[in-house]
Design a protein around this motif. Structure first.
Motif, PDB file in Angstrom:
ATOM      1  N   GLN A  81      60.448 -55.559  29.245  1.00 26.82           N
ATOM      2  CA  GLN A  81      60.483 -54.213  29.994  1.00 26.82           C
ATOM      3  C   GLN A  81      61.640 -53.667  29.438  1.00 26.82           C
ATOM      4  OE1 GLN A  81      59.027 -53.029  33.971  1.00 26.82           O
ATOM      5  NE2 GLN A  81      59.316 -51.059  33.116  1.00 26.82           N
ATOM      6  N   THR A  82      62.727 -54.846  30.325  1.00 25.41           N
ATOM      7  CA  THR A  82      64.457 -54.684  29.762  1.00 25.41           C
ATOM      8  C   THR A  82      64.247 -54.045  28.279  1.00 25.41           C
ATOM      9  OG1 THR A  82      64.925 -56.172  31.587  1.00 25.41           O
ATOM     10  CG2 THR A  82      66.025 -55.833  29.938  1.00 25.41           C
ATOM     11  N   VAL A  83      63.722 -55.624  27.288  1.00 29.48           N
ATOM     12  CA  VAL A  83      64.041 -55.085  25.955  1.00 29.48           C
ATOM     13  C   VAL A  83      62.919 -53.604  25.508  1.00 29.48           C
ATOM     14  CG1 VAL A  83      63.078 -55.394  23.841  1.00 29.48           C
ATOM     15  CG2 VAL A  83      63.989 -58.034  25.498  1.00 29.48           C
ATOM     16  N   TYR A  84      61.977 -52.931  26.366  1.00 27.22           N
ATOM     17  CA  TYR A  84      62.064 -51.542  25.936  1.00 27.22           C
ATOM     18  C   TYR A  84      62.262 -50.852  26.561  1.00 27.22           C
ATOM     19  CZ  TYR A  84      58.237 -47.818  25.650  1.00 27.22           C
ATOM     20  OH  TYR A  84      57.421 -46.974  25.578  1.00 27.22           O
ATOM     21  N   GLU A  85      62.581 -50.784  27.501  1.00 21.40           N
ATOM     22  CA  GLU A  85      64.105 -49.705  28.334  1.00 21.40           C
ATOM     23  C   GLU A  85      64.909 -48.956  27.391  1.00 21.40           C
ATOM     24  OE1 GLU A  85      64.045 -50.776  32.472  1.00 21.40           O
ATOM     25  OE2 GLU A  85      62.294 -49.933  32.773  1.00 21.40           O
ATOM     26  N   MET A  86      65.567 -50.779  26.643  1.00 21.39           N
ATOM     27  CA  MET A  86      66.957 -50.292  25.982  1.00 21.39           C
ATOM     28  C   MET A  86      67.091 -50.119  24.667  1.00 21.39           C
ATOM     29  SD  MET A  86      68.527 -54.196  27.143  1.00 21.39           S
ATOM     30  CE  MET A  86      70.465 -53.531  26.375  1.00 21.39           C
ATOM     31  N   THR A  87      65.487 -50.218  23.375  1.00 19.86           N
ATOM     32  CA  THR A  87      65.427 -50.002  22.836  1.00 19.86           C
ATOM     33  C   THR A  87      64.286 -48.706  21.989  1.00 19.86           C
ATOM     34  OG1 THR A  87      64.068 -52.307  22.159  1.00 19.86           O
ATOM     35  CG2 THR A  87      66.362 -52.492  21.966  1.00 19.86           C
ATOM     36  N   SER A  88      63.233 -48.544  23.153  1.00 16.44           N
ATOM     37  CA  SER A  88      62.234 -48.094  22.325  1.00 16.44           C
ATOM     38  C   SER A  88      62.292 -47.023  22.009  1.00 16.44           C
ATOM     39  CB  SER A  88      60.926 -48.266  23.406  1.00 16.44           C
ATOM     40  OG  SER A  88      61.988 -47.143  24.598  1.00 16.44           O
ATOM     41  N   ALA A  89      63.642 -45.995  22.761  1.00 13.97           N
ATOM     42  CA  ALA A  89      63.732 -45.088  21.892  1.00 13.97           C
ATOM     43  C   ALA A  89      64.034 -45.192  20.331  1.00 13.97           C
ATOM     44  CB  ALA A  89      64.747 -43.970  22.732  1.00 13.97           C
ATOM     45  N   LYS A  90      64.927 -45.818  20.166  1.00 11.91           N
ATOM     46  CA  LYS A  90      65.317 -46.216  19.266  1.00 11.91           C
ATOM     47  C   LYS A  90      64.414 -46.906  17.339  1.00 11.91           C
ATOM     48  CE  LYS A  90      70.481 -46.771  19.961  1.00 11.91           C
ATOM     49  NZ  LYS A  90      71.111 -47.871  20.438  1.00 11.91           N
ATOM     50  N   VAL A  91      63.513 -47.661  18.300  1.00 11.88           N
ATOM     51  CA  VAL A  91      62.510 -47.783  17.938  1.00 11.88           C
ATOM     52  C   VAL A  91      61.627 -46.887  17.371  1.00 11.88           C
ATOM     53  CG1 VAL A  91      60.755 -49.610  17.862  1.00 11.88           C
ATOM     54  CG2 VAL A  91      62.614 -50.390  18.418  1.00 11.88           C
ATOM     55  N   PHE A  92      61.212 -45.512  17.960  1.00  9.17           N
ATOM     56  CA  PHE A  92      60.656 -45.366  18.107  1.00  9.17           C
ATOM     57  C   PHE A  92      60.870 -44.212  17.537  1.00  9.17           C
ATOM     58  CE2 PHE A  92      58.222 -40.824  19.638  1.00  9.17           C
ATOM     59  CZ  PHE A  92      56.561 -41.360  19.747  1.00  9.17           C
ATOM     60  N   GLY A  93      62.111 -44.013  17.017  1.00 16.40           N
ATOM     61  CA  GLY A  93      62.446 -43.576  16.102  1.00 16.40           C
ATOM     62  C   GLY A  93      62.422 -43.743  14.874  1.00 16.40           C
ATOM     63  N   THR A  94      62.864 -45.018  14.128  1.00 19.77           N
ATOM     64  CA  THR A  94      62.533 -45.414  12.876  1.00 19.77           C
ATOM     65  C   THR A  94      61.362 -45.390  12.174  1.00 19.77           C
ATOM     66  OG1 THR A  94      63.680 -47.039  13.643  1.00 19.77           O
ATOM     67  CG2 THR A  94      62.710 -48.312  12.154  1.00 19.77           C
ATOM     68  N   ILE A  95      59.549 -45.518  13.536  1.00 13.90           N
ATOM     69  CA  ILE A  95      58.800 -45.285  13.403  1.00 13.90           C
ATOM     70  C   ILE A  95      58.388 -43.856  13.024  1.00 13.90           C
ATOM     71  CG2 ILE A  95      56.462 -45.887  14.300  1.00 13.90           C
ATOM     72  CD1 ILE A  95      57.321 -48.092  15.777  1.00 13.90           C
ATOM     73  N   LEU A  96      58.699 -43.304  14.225  1.00 13.01           N
ATOM     74  CA  LEU A  96      58.748 -41.599  13.560  1.00 13.01           C
ATOM     75  C   LEU A  96      58.923 -40.685  11.829  1.00 13.01           C
ATOM     76  CD1 LEU A  96      56.954 -39.848  15.050  1.00 13.01           C
ATOM     77  CD2 LEU A  96      59.205 -39.249  15.718  1.00 13.01           C
ATOM     78  N   ARG A  97      60.189 -41.725  11.768  1.00  6.64           N
ATOM     79  CA  ARG A  97      60.696 -41.043  10.331  1.00  6.64           C
ATOM     80  C   ARG A  97      59.173 -41.706   9.095  1.00  6.64           C
ATOM     81  NH1 ARG A  97      65.649 -39.237   8.719  1.00  6.64           N
ATOM     82  NH2 ARG A  97      67.080 -39.274  10.316  1.00  6.64           N
TER      83      ARG A  97
END
Lengths: 183, 249
Positions: free
Chosen positions: A24-40
């Motif tokens: 959950q900590t990994v998710y909270e720290m990184t999900s917005a950036k990882v989502f940016g990579t995917i969404l592009r």
């Protein structure tokens, strides 16, 4: 290494040991950036969220394989995200729900505040410097391929050059990066 | 301005870069996928490119996913775990884990019977001798950690009342200058070193109050190889060799 980078490595270590709180900590720290990579790459929010879920399930299963001597954890995470998004596009095609204007300009790789940067700063600076040494058309096509996940033929259509020319630009650009980055 | 004029069409390092970028398609993509499985040098080149190019990933920008994504991640992990646990009835002999705890508790109100390890392989790993449990022993925590690929195993028993840690270790032989180190990872917390442990055999020691506070059901035990400095390290070095949860008996 910054406190946030250390915190992320610790959380990934806990995830590798099967600790859901760490995931959950990994998710909270990184999900917005990882989502940016995917969404592009997939360009449709609903699909991108499915891929995002898939990425963190993979992180849960594979966290023990992360090797910090090879790169930063956010790079490892985003690589899983890119590959998952590319596989989805290859299987299901790309749906352009979101336009290019909705994303930050990737020409500026320093768009994040320094304390928000999770990647090893020297690694990203080295790549940015090496990209700057490339010819503009080589640099542009490599960035388009990386951020939008475009194939050779899609890139050729986007920049309106023959396929052979496009492939030559990519290969020459990569050869330049290889020499500059010491590959 | 870099412009390499002589690039071999079949330069595998550049082809690995094209694969890492995601630009390949058709037969070229198929051939690269075949090489990825068959050619370790090509796989290493792809990994090199992924880490180098990946250092610009954060420039893709930040976008907040919906709040439903995180519960969905947990639900998918639970669903996958459940499907792994529900093995269909089969007449084929299932491979037995070489590291199963066969019997743990005698039942409510009864004394802990002790730990019996069923070892399917010829090699038998025995637990360290436990203090005699004459009448009603206090609660114990156990962890069983194993890696079938490497045959590394560790069984841990923590006697809560006597504050003792007992380990039985197999296959943690480290390179020169390295030593296996034991870690406890509290739920949601950072790893804390419990110090170096032997590469094999039995090991038994008293726990400090601070260590005992961390060793609770739900925490995780893990093992890594660390530099043999004689000191506990602040954070573990990946990869994690073994990991498993502490369960109360």
């Amino acid at each position: 290494m910054t406190d946030r980078q250390t915190q992320l490595i610790d959380a990934l270590t806990g995830t590798a040991a099967g600790n859901r709180g760490s995931l959950q900590t990994v998710y909270e720290m990184t999900s917005a950036k990882v989502f940016g990579t995917i969404l592009r790459i997939v360009r449709r929010r609903e699909v991108a969220e499915d891929v995002l879920q898939d990425v963190y399930v993979k992180v849960w299963r594979r966290a023990g394989r992360f090797d910090p001597s090879k790169g930063s954890p956010i790079t490892w995470l985003c690589t899983i995200a890119r590959n998952s998004a590319l596989n989805d596009v290859r299987r299901n095609g790309r749906q352009q729900e979101l336009a290019e204007e909705e994303f930050p300009d990737v020409a500026d790789t320093k768009i994040l505040a320094a304390d928000d940067w999770l990647c090893a700063e020297q690694d990203s600076a080295a790549l940015a410097d090496c990209l700057e040494e490339l010819r503009a058309d080589h640099r542009r096509t490599i960035k388009l391929a990386f951020f939008e996940g475009l194939s050779h033929s899609e890139l050729a259509e986007r920049v309106n050059v023959p396929l052979g020319t496009l492939k030559s630009w990519i290969r020459r650009g990569l050869a330049g990066l290889k020499g500059c980055l010491g590959g | 301005m870099a412009d390499t004029t002589d690039i071999r069409e079949d330069d595998p390092f550049i082809r690995a870069g094209e694969y890492a970028l995601g630009a390949l398609e058709g037969d070229e993509l198929g051939e690269a996928r075949r090489l990825l499985l068959a050619d370790q040098g090509f796989a290493e080149a792809v990994e090199w490119w992924e880490y180098r190019l990946g250092s610009m990933s954060e420039a893709a920008g930040r976008f907040m996913p919906s709040p439903s994504v995180w519960p969905g991640v947990l639900a998918r992990i639970d669903a996958e775990d459940a499907s792994r646990d529900s093995v269909p009835v089969s007449f084929e002999p299932r491979r037995q884990s070489p590291w199963n705890i066969a019997a743990l508790v005698a039942g409510a109100g009864m004394a802990v019977a002790g730990l019996v390890f069923f070892i399917a392989t010829p090699r038998t790993v025995t637990l360290p001798q436990q203090p005699p449990a004459a009448t009603t022993p206090g609660p114990q925590l156990i962890a069983q950690l194993d890696d079938e690929d490497s045959a590394r195993k560790l069984a841990g028993v923590i006697d809560v009342e006597s504050n003792r840690l007992a380990l039985s270790i197999t296959g943690l032989e480290a390179d020169t200058g390295k030593t296996p180190e034991l870690w406890v990872i509290p739920a949601g917390g950072a790893p804390v070193s419990l110090g170096a442990i032997p590469q094999s055999g039995s090991f038994d020691r008293e726990l400090s109050r601070a260590e005992a506070d961390l060793l609770v059901a739900g925490s995780t035990l893990a093992v890594t190889f660390e530099d043999d400095t004689g000191q506990r390290h602040e954070s573990p070095t990946m990869p994690i060799l073994l990991a498993g949860p502490l369960d109360q008996v």
